[in-house]
Structures are given as structure tokens and as C-alpha cells.
Design a protein around this motif. Structure first.
Motif, PDB file in Angstrom:
ATOM      1  N   LEU A  84     -72.061   3.411 -33.966  1.00 26.28           N
ATOM      2  CA  LEU A  84     -71.200   3.162 -35.129  1.00 26.28           C
ATOM      3  C   LEU A  84     -71.481   4.205 -36.198  1.00 26.28           C
ATOM      4  O   LEU A  84     -72.630   4.381 -36.620  1.00 26.28           O
ATOM      5  CB  LEU A  84     -71.441   1.745 -35.645  1.00 26.28           C
ATOM      6  CG  LEU A  84     -70.943   0.698 -34.651  1.00 26.28           C
ATOM      7  CD1 LEU A  84     -71.596  -0.651 -34.893  1.00 26.28           C
ATOM      8  CD2 LEU A  84     -69.431   0.586 -34.670  1.00 26.28           C
ATOM      9  N   GLY A 110     -76.543   2.186 -37.372  1.00 22.43           N
ATOM     10  CA  GLY A 110     -77.348   3.005 -38.269  1.00 22.43           C
ATOM     11  C   GLY A 110     -77.579   2.278 -39.588  1.00 22.43           C
ATOM     12  O   GLY A 110     -76.929   1.272 -39.886  1.00 22.43           O
ATOM     13  N   TYR A 112     -79.386   3.228 -43.844  1.00 20.17           N
ATOM     14  CA  TYR A 112     -79.857   4.290 -44.748  1.00 20.17           C
ATOM     15  C   TYR A 112     -78.902   5.496 -44.647  1.00 20.17           C
ATOM     16  O   TYR A 112     -77.704   5.327 -44.716  1.00 20.17           O
ATOM     17  CB  TYR A 112     -81.319   4.648 -44.438  1.00 20.17           C
ATOM     18  CG  TYR A 112     -82.168   3.409 -44.226  1.00 20.17           C
ATOM     19  CD1 TYR A 112     -82.241   2.417 -45.212  1.00 20.17           C
ATOM     20  CD2 TYR A 112     -82.832   3.182 -43.018  1.00 20.17           C
ATOM     21  CE1 TYR A 112     -82.984   1.251 -45.009  1.00 20.17           C
ATOM     22  CE2 TYR A 112     -83.578   2.027 -42.818  1.00 20.17           C
ATOM     23  CZ  TYR A 112     -83.647   1.066 -43.814  1.00 20.17           C
ATOM     24  OH  TYR A 112     -84.358  -0.075 -43.599  1.00 20.17           O
ATOM     25  N   GLY A 136     -74.494  -0.091 -43.621  1.00 24.13           N
ATOM     26  CA  GLY A 136     -75.063  -0.037 -42.271  1.00 24.13           C
ATOM     27  C   GLY A 136     -74.004  -0.294 -41.225  1.00 24.13           C
ATOM     28  O   GLY A 136     -72.878  -0.696 -41.539  1.00 24.13           O
ATOM     29  N   ALA A 140     -69.773  -3.220 -39.385  1.00 25.99           N
ATOM     30  CA  ALA A 140     -68.815  -2.578 -38.460  1.00 25.99           C
ATOM     31  C   ALA A 140     -68.905  -3.250 -37.094  1.00 25.99           C
ATOM     32  O   ALA A 140     -67.879  -3.549 -36.467  1.00 25.99           O
ATOM     33  CB  ALA A 140     -69.106  -1.079 -38.357  1.00 25.99           C
TER      34      ALA A 140
HETATM   35  N1  SAM Z   1     -74.769   9.539 -44.446  1.00 23.10           N
HETATM   36  C1  SAM Z   1     -73.727   9.052 -43.575  1.00 23.10           C
HETATM   37  C2  SAM Z   1     -72.454   9.865 -43.733  1.00 23.10           C
HETATM   38  O1  SAM Z   1     -72.190  10.335 -44.852  1.00 23.10           O
HETATM   39  O2  SAM Z   1     -71.694   9.998 -42.759  1.00 23.10           O
HETATM   40  C3  SAM Z   1     -73.437   7.577 -43.881  1.00 23.10           C
HETATM   41  C4  SAM Z   1     -74.541   6.671 -43.472  1.00 23.10           C
HETATM   42  S1  SAM Z   1     -74.146   4.978 -43.766  1.00 23.10           S
HETATM   43  C5  SAM Z   1     -74.742   4.726 -45.397  1.00 23.10           C
HETATM   44  C6  SAM Z   1     -75.311   4.139 -42.769  1.00 23.10           C
HETATM   45  C7  SAM Z   1     -74.781   3.661 -41.439  1.00 23.10           C
HETATM   46  O3  SAM Z   1     -73.706   2.761 -41.643  1.00 23.10           O
HETATM   47  C8  SAM Z   1     -74.230   4.699 -40.485  1.00 23.10           C
HETATM   48  O4  SAM Z   1     -75.260   5.321 -39.762  1.00 23.10           O
HETATM   49  C9  SAM Z   1     -73.319   3.889 -39.599  1.00 23.10           C
HETATM   50  O5  SAM Z   1     -74.022   3.282 -38.535  1.00 23.10           O
HETATM   51  C10 SAM Z   1     -72.828   2.805 -40.535  1.00 23.10           C
HETATM   52  N2  SAM Z   1     -71.475   3.038 -41.060  1.00 23.10           N
HETATM   53  C11 SAM Z   1     -71.139   3.350 -42.330  1.00 23.10           C
HETATM   54  N3  SAM Z   1     -69.820   3.454 -42.488  1.00 23.10           N
HETATM   55  C12 SAM Z   1     -69.278   3.175 -41.286  1.00 23.10           C
HETATM   56  C13 SAM Z   1     -67.944   3.115 -40.805  1.00 23.10           C
HETATM   57  N4  SAM Z   1     -66.900   3.386 -41.586  1.00 23.10           N
HETATM   58  N5  SAM Z   1     -67.746   2.788 -39.506  1.00 23.10           N
HETATM   59  C14 SAM Z   1     -68.792   2.530 -38.689  1.00 23.10           C
HETATM   60  N6  SAM Z   1     -70.080   2.576 -39.093  1.00 23.10           N
HETATM   61  C15 SAM Z   1     -70.328   2.889 -40.370  1.00 23.10           C
END
Ligand code: SAM
Length: 237
Positions: A84, A110, A112, A136, A140
Motif C-alpha cells: 500500500l 507502511g 511514518y 499509514g 487503506a
Molecule cells: N512519504 C510517503 C510519500 O510521500 O509518498 C508517504 C508515507 S505515508 C505518511 C505512510 C504510509 O501510509 C505509506 O507507506 C503507505 O503504506 C500508506 N499510505 C499513505 N497514503 C496512502 C494511499 N493514498 N494509499 C495507500 N497507502 C497509503
């Protein structure tokens, strides 16, 4: 269907999928949901699962090894592994249908700043639930598991419930009404009260077309583009 989630926060998935239709699907054995926590595959005293990013920057990155070990624990020959990430293929009803045909799904969630990039090739599919960033992968995973579970035969007791609905035929579904026939001065459309199945079907088709054109012109355009292609195919046969 068997689903496992590789997650640091199993409760974020378990709790929302314990009620209503999916909760019942779990109780009745249509969906077997399991969790594996990368934290249980660490070797240091603090059970560390994340570290600072190489090259600097804010936030922490989940380390590859605990995720790899957690995945290895649940992965089988027929598993389909989904990472995800907001960078993945956008989830939609077509993807839900594809995933509903799999025997075993594993979701890697994921947290952080995300997971060490070297984990990415372990997945069969990178999947996003939309163009926004969640804290996270767990919310999702909940959305995807919910959408997939209701497509498992037997989960919805009326088998045509997933046939005539939004997105299935490329259009948004026509609006629904229930009793009373007049609510605060607003009447249920005549066609729905007629008892004439043909008239009702025509009314619903017209409403679906009108609503899609107004609310989702992108879908209406896609549907219109598919029509001549199908007609051409029929002529050629
Ligand atoms: N630093 C990353 C970026 O800018 O692409 C975002 C990381 S997010 C804060 C943390 C985790 O949330 C990701 O590793 C992913 O597993 C999940 N996540 C966040 N947005 C998502 C989305 N729109 N669809 C699926 N998973 C998502």
C-alpha cells in the motif's frame, strides 16, 4: 479467502473490520483475516522497526528486514502481495473484482515516511486508495479489504447486489428511495411506484446516465468511448 496484513498496528485494521457485513463474513468463514507484526521479527532490546532516512530529511523509515521476515512468515505459493502506497495503481471497482478472485492476499502497510524502497520488489502490486497521504497503510487496507470482501460469493445474501451498482456497468447507480412515499413534502418518483418493471428499469437507466454525466463526466466519456468499439466488434462478427 485468506487475507494477512503486515502491520505495526493490527488494531487499526481488526477493529473496523469486526462489525457489520465484513464482521459477519469473518464469523461465517468467508474471510479469514490474520496479522503479522514486523516488530515481532526484530532482534534488539527496543524491538526497533524504523530508522532515520539516508540523505537526511524528516520522519523515520521502516526498515526492510523486519518487514521481509514478517512477510516471509505468511507468504505462500498462491499469495498475492500488495504494497500500500500513495504512489501505486489507483484502487477502483475493477481492481476490487480482480483481487476478489485471489485465494490469498497479503497487504504490506507502511507507516511514518514509508518503507525502505528495497522491499518494493517483494510485492506483486503497488496500490493506492487515492491521491492523498494517510498516516499509514492500515486505513487503506481496511478500504480495500471491505470492497473485496463484499464481492466474495455468499457474503452479500442477495447475489445481484453487486451487479447493479455504481461503477459495475461503468455508470453511477440511480438514486434509491424507501418509505414513506412522501417525506417532508418530497415525493418518490412516479416510475418507482408504478409496479411496471420495464418502466422502472428505463427510469433507472435514464437517471444513471444523467447523474453520471453531471457528477462524473469522466466516467460518462469512458462509457461512450466503449460503446462504438463494442458496436464495431458486433458488426465485424
Ligand atoms: N512519504 C510517503 C510519500 O510521500 O509518498 C508517504 C508515507 S505515508 C505518511 C505512510 C504510509 O501510509 C505509506 O507507506 C503507505 O503504506 C500508506 N499510505 C499513505 N497514503 C496512502 C494511499 N493514498 N494509499 C495507500 N497507502 C497509503
Amino acid at each position: 479467502m485468506r487475507v494477512d496484513a503486515v502491520t505495526l498496528f493490527p488494531g487499526m485494521i481488526d477493529a473496523p473490520l469486526s462489525d457489520s457485513i465484513v464482521g459477519r463474513a469473518r464469523a461465517e468463514g468467508y474471510l479469514e483475516l490474520g496479522f503479522v507484526n514486523p516488530r515481532d521479527f526484530t532482534e534488539d532490546r527496543h524491538r526497533t522497526v524504523d530508522d532515520k532516512p539516508y540523505g537526511g530529511g524528516t520522519g523515520m523509515v521502516m526498515m526492510a528486514e523486519p518487514v521481509y521476515r514478517a512477510l516471509k512468515k505468511v507468504r505462500k505459493k498462491n499469495s498475492f502481495v500488495i504494497l500500500l502506497t500513495p504512489k501505486g495503481r489507483k484502487f477502483d471497482q475493477a481492481a476490487a473484482l480482480e483481487l476478489a478472485g485471489k485465494k490469498h492476499l497479503i497487504f504490506i502497510c507502511g507507516h511514518y515516511e514509508g518503507i525502505d524502497e528495497r522491499v518494493t520488489p517483494l510485492a506483486d502490486l503497488e496500490l493506492s486508495i487515492g491521491d492523498y497521504v494517510l498516516t499509514g497503510g492500515e486505513p487503506a487496507a481496511v478500504a480495500v479489504i471491505d470492497a473485496v470482501t463484499r464481492l466474495i460469493p455468499g457474503v452479500l445474501k442477495k447475489s445481484d447486489a453487486t451487479v447493479n451498482e455504481t461503477f459495475t456497468g461503468g455508470l453511477l447507480e440511480a438514486p434509491h428511495y424507501t418509505r414513506p412515499g412522501v417525506w417532508r413534502g418530497k415525493k418518490v418518483p412516479e416510475a418507482l411506484l408504478s409496479g411496471n418493471h420495464k418502466l422502472i428499469a428505463e427510469w433507472r437507466a435514464a437517471q444513471a446516465g444523467e447523474l453520471t454525466g453531471r457528477a462524473r463526466p469522466d466516467l460518462a466519456k469512458e462509457k461512450a468511448a466503449k460503446k462504438p468499439a463494442r458496436a464495431a466488434k458486433r458488426t465485424a462478427q
